[in-house]
Design a protein around this motif. Structure first.
Motif, PDB file in Angstrom:
ATOM      1  N   HIS A 184       0.807  -1.216   0.000  1.00 57.99           N
ATOM      2  CA  HIS A 184       0.000   0.000   0.000  1.00 57.99           C
ATOM      3  C   HIS A 184       0.848   1.277   0.000  1.00 57.99           C
ATOM      4  CE1 HIS A 184      -3.540  -2.445   0.604  1.00 57.99           C
ATOM      5  NE2 HIS A 184      -2.981  -3.017   1.664  1.00 57.99           N
ATOM      6  N   ASP A 185       2.145   1.144  -0.228  1.00 57.97           N
ATOM      7  CA  ASP A 185       3.019   2.323  -0.224  1.00 57.97           C
ATOM      8  C   ASP A 185       4.226   2.090  -1.131  1.00 57.97           C
ATOM      9  OD1 ASP A 185       4.164   4.757   0.319  1.00 57.97           O
ATOM     10  OD2 ASP A 185       4.907   4.213   2.298  1.00 57.97           O
ATOM     11  N   THR A 186       3.987   1.983  -2.417  1.00 48.10           N
ATOM     12  CA  THR A 186       5.104   1.807  -3.362  1.00 48.10           C
ATOM     13  C   THR A 186       5.928   3.084  -3.483  1.00 48.10           C
ATOM     14  OG1 THR A 186       3.585   2.366  -5.176  1.00 48.10           O
ATOM     15  CG2 THR A 186       3.955   0.017  -4.718  1.00 48.10           C
ATOM     16  N   ASP A 187       5.345   4.239  -3.081  1.00 44.21           N
ATOM     17  CA  ASP A 187       6.081   5.507  -3.179  1.00 44.21           C
ATOM     18  C   ASP A 187       7.258   5.559  -2.212  1.00 44.21           C
ATOM     19  OD1 ASP A 187       4.338   6.436  -5.123  1.00 44.21           O
ATOM     20  OD2 ASP A 187       2.977   7.324  -3.649  1.00 44.21           O
ATOM     21  N   ASN A 188       7.323   4.636  -1.241  1.00 43.58           N
ATOM     22  CA  ASN A 188       8.445   4.630  -0.307  1.00 43.58           C
ATOM     23  C   ASN A 188       9.773   4.407  -1.035  1.00 43.58           C
ATOM     24  OD1 ASN A 188       9.557   1.623   0.284  1.00 43.58           O
ATOM     25  ND2 ASN A 188       7.402   1.520  -0.269  1.00 43.58           N
ATOM     26  N   ILE A 189       9.711   3.686  -2.155  1.00 44.23           N
ATOM     27  CA  ILE A 189      10.929   3.469  -2.942  1.00 44.23           C
ATOM     28  C   ILE A 189      11.398   4.777  -3.556  1.00 44.23           C
ATOM     29  CG2 ILE A 189      11.847   2.321  -5.005  1.00 44.23           C
ATOM     30  CD1 ILE A 189      10.256  -0.119  -4.275  1.00 44.23           C
ATOM     31  N   LEU A 190      10.458   5.599  -4.018  1.00 46.50           N
ATOM     32  CA  LEU A 190      10.828   6.915  -4.558  1.00 46.50           C
ATOM     33  C   LEU A 190      11.506   7.769  -3.500  1.00 46.50           C
ATOM     34  CD1 LEU A 190       7.996   8.352  -6.854  1.00 46.50           C
ATOM     35  CD2 LEU A 190      10.397   8.023  -7.425  1.00 46.50           C
ATOM     36  N   ARG A 191      10.956   7.772  -2.293  1.00 46.78           N
ATOM     37  CA  ARG A 191      11.544   8.565  -1.215  1.00 46.78           C
ATOM     38  C   ARG A 191      12.966   8.101  -0.901  1.00 46.78           C
ATOM     39  NH1 ARG A 191       6.132   8.097   0.636  1.00 46.78           N
ATOM     40  NH2 ARG A 191       6.634   6.301   1.963  1.00 46.78           N
ATOM     41  N   SER A 192      13.178   6.800  -0.952  1.00 52.00           N
ATOM     42  CA  SER A 192      14.526   6.270  -0.702  1.00 52.00           C
ATOM     43  C   SER A 192      15.483   6.644  -1.826  1.00 52.00           C
ATOM     44  CB  SER A 192      14.470   4.745  -0.548  1.00 52.00           C
ATOM     45  OG  SER A 192      13.742   4.377   0.597  1.00 52.00           O
ATOM     46  N   ILE A 193      14.999   6.574  -3.058  1.00 54.19           N
ATOM     47  CA  ILE A 193      15.841   6.889  -4.214  1.00 54.19           C
ATOM     48  C   ILE A 193      16.319   8.332  -4.167  1.00 54.19           C
ATOM     49  CG2 ILE A 193      15.710   7.357  -6.709  1.00 54.19           C
ATOM     50  CD1 ILE A 193      14.260   4.699  -7.006  1.00 54.19           C
ATOM     51  N   PHE A 194      15.440   9.242  -3.767  1.00 56.84           N
ATOM     52  CA  PHE A 194      15.806  10.664  -3.787  1.00 56.84           C
ATOM     53  C   PHE A 194      16.267  11.187  -2.435  1.00 56.84           C
ATOM     54  CE2 PHE A 194      13.316  10.404  -7.703  1.00 56.84           C
ATOM     55  CZ  PHE A 194      14.197  11.037  -8.571  1.00 56.84           C
ATOM     56  N   SER A 195      16.624  10.289  -1.553  1.00 56.78           N
ATOM     57  CA  SER A 195      17.272  10.691  -0.307  1.00 56.78           C
ATOM     58  C   SER A 195      18.750  10.948  -0.548  1.00 56.78           C
ATOM     59  CB  SER A 195      17.098   9.601   0.757  1.00 56.78           C
ATOM     60  OG  SER A 195      15.759   9.456   1.133  1.00 56.78           O
ATOM     61  N   CYS A 196      19.324  11.833   0.238  1.00 57.47           N
ATOM     62  CA  CYS A 196      20.763  12.095   0.199  1.00 57.47           C
ATOM     63  C   CYS A 196      21.431  11.275   1.304  1.00 57.47           C
ATOM     64  CB  CYS A 196      21.057  13.572   0.423  1.00 57.47           C
ATOM     65  SG  CYS A 196      20.448  14.663  -0.884  1.00 57.47           S
ATOM     66  N   ARG A 197      22.653  10.919   1.069  1.00 57.08           N
ATOM     67  CA  ARG A 197      23.409  10.252   2.128  1.00 57.08           C
ATOM     68  C   ARG A 197      24.339  11.266   2.791  1.00 57.08           C
ATOM     69  NH1 ARG A 197      25.516   4.214   2.070  1.00 57.08           N
ATOM     70  NH2 ARG A 197      23.286   4.072   2.328  1.00 57.08           N
ATOM     71  N   ARG A 198      24.305  11.252   4.110  1.00 69.50           N
ATOM     72  CA  ARG A 198      25.104  12.204   4.890  1.00 69.50           C
ATOM     73  C   ARG A 198      26.212  11.473   5.637  1.00 69.50           C
ATOM     74  NH1 ARG A 198      22.974  14.893  10.506  1.00 69.50           N
ATOM     75  NH2 ARG A 198      24.745  16.268  10.930  1.00 69.50           N
ATOM     76  N   TYR A 199      27.439  11.979   5.494  1.00 64.13           N
ATOM     77  CA  TYR A 199      28.593  11.464   6.251  1.00 64.13           C
ATOM     78  C   TYR A 199      29.102  12.595   7.140  1.00 64.13           C
ATOM     79  CZ  TYR A 199      28.903   7.713   2.734  1.00 64.13           C
ATOM     80  OH  TYR A 199      28.641   6.647   1.916  1.00 64.13           O
ATOM     81  N   ARG A 200      29.265  12.298   8.409  1.00 65.25           N
ATOM     82  CA  ARG A 200      29.912  13.258   9.309  1.00 65.25           C
ATOM     83  C   ARG A 200      31.345  12.795   9.541  1.00 65.25           C
ATOM     84  NH1 ARG A 200      27.015  13.887  14.775  1.00 65.25           N
ATOM     85  NH2 ARG A 200      25.455  14.968  13.522  1.00 65.25           N
ATOM     86  N   LEU A 201      32.314  13.655   9.222  1.00 67.51           N
ATOM     87  CA  LEU A 201      33.733  13.275   9.281  1.00 67.51           C
ATOM     88  C   LEU A 201      34.279  13.413  10.693  1.00 67.51           C
ATOM     89  CD1 LEU A 201      34.926  15.077   6.030  1.00 67.51           C
ATOM     90  CD2 LEU A 201      33.983  12.775   6.255  1.00 67.51           C
TER      91      LEU A 201
END
Length: 339
Positions: free
Chosen positions: A322-339
């Motif tokens: 009931h929520d295939t759009d969750n894949i879209l949200r994951s695809i367009f997420s940014c990955r954050r690294y704290r050094l």
């Protein structure tokens, strides 16, 4: 005291010597001392072998010396291994303090807060690094004069096919790397009193129509989206695929062959549905994202001769009923690294 007694005393003290040292430098010093002792014992062993008075006592002493020599050799090898482990551990000590995904809904307040930080002098570094620069190691030349070695080593660990953005304060109050979901096409390096977030904001706000192929054996999703939040149209393709066999022997080989046939049949169904979806789409597709089982996804598109740019996204591409759009949200997420 005889030479043999002296030798025994040296050998017997080896155990207590080993127990005193645990640090890297001490291990190095102790290995050097032990190797010196080993050389002396080898010389003594040779002298015993040449001794004309080959009495039972001499033979026993020789055997004991050989045993101690072997034990000491094993201990030197053990310490050498431990030392190497310490060295390797030392090279891997630097690690990211945080790695997380920033969803599209969280990104806006994150980037606003980052942009609001100001310095009284030019101490903030903003660097946009393309994937090509990462491949050629150009990043090292570009930033070597501005970053410390620990930070440069951490940047080498980032694996991405889209490039990344570095936000770095020379006082290390802010040390962030953002990996965007779509490629950075223009590199830049800026040192100022604030961080330049505008190119990243524009990149993520870019209007585009994308196609998504999220594949799994037996259940795959294809869809088209023009706003990165919801699918304009999507469908889930299901097939019957046998679960993996856990037993061995001929039955396992036969079972796996049947499973491979099931997966091949599923790939054909997905490929056919994807062709229909693309041919019936009114909008021009700017990019296609592959996720889920990447090998299966690439197998499906390899035989289609697509001219659409392909992007691989290693995300948790679970197909929820009931929520295939969750894949879209994951695809367009940014990955954050704290050094």
């Amino acid at each position: 005291m005889s030479q043999m007694d002296n030798k025994k005393k040296v050998v017997e003290n080896l155990n207590s010597i080993f127990n005193r040292y645990s640090g890297k430098e001490k291990l190095e010093n102790e290995i050097e001392k032990l190797q010196s002792h080993l050389l002396e014992m080898e010389i003594d062993k040779t002298r015993l072998e040449k001794n004309e008075n080959n009495t039972k006592k001499a033979i026993a002493a020789k055997q004991e010396a050989e045993q101690k020599l072997n034990e000491a050799t094993v201990r030197v090898e053990t310490l050498s291994y431990q030392l190497e482990e310490l060295k390797n551990k030392g090279t891997n000590e630097n690690s990211f303090t945080l790695i997380e995904e920033i969803s599209p809904t969280i990104f806006e307040p994150y980037i606003e807060r980052l942009a609001s930080i100001n310095s009284g002098n030019d101490s903030f570094i903003t660097a946009y690094i393309t994937h090509k620069q990462m491949q050629t190691n150009e990043i090292q030349t570009k930033l070597a004069n501005h970053l410390d070695q620990d930070t440069l080593q951490l940047l080498k660990k980032i694996n991405t096919n889209t490039g990344y953005v570095l936000f770095y304060d020379n006082m290390k109050l802010v040390c962030e790397v953002i990996v965007p979901p779509i490629p950075i096409t223009k590199s830049s390096l800026e040192i100022a009193g604030s961080f330049n977030v505008e190119p990243l904001t524009k990149l993520l706000a870019r209007e585009m129509t994308v196609c998504v192929l999220a594949t799994h054996a037996g259940e795959s999703l294809i869809g088209i989206s023009s706003d990165k939040n919801i699918f304009d149209e999507d469908m889930v393709i299901r097939s019957s695929v046998k679960a993996k066999h856990t037993k061995g022997g001929f039955s396992q080989r036969r079972f796996e062959r049947l499973r491979d046939e099931d997966i091949s049949h599923h790939a054909d169904k997905v490929r056919s549905a994807l062709k229909d979806l693309l041919s019936n789409s009114i909008a021009e597709i700017d990019m296609m994202f592959l996720c889920g089982d990447i090998v299966l996804a690439e197998h499906i598109v390899d035989e289609m001769n697509l001219e659409i740019p392909l992007m691989v996204r290693n995300i948790d591409a679970r197909i929820e009923k009931h929520d295939t759009d969750n894949i879209l949200r994951s695809i367009f997420s940014c990955r954050r690294y704290r050094l």
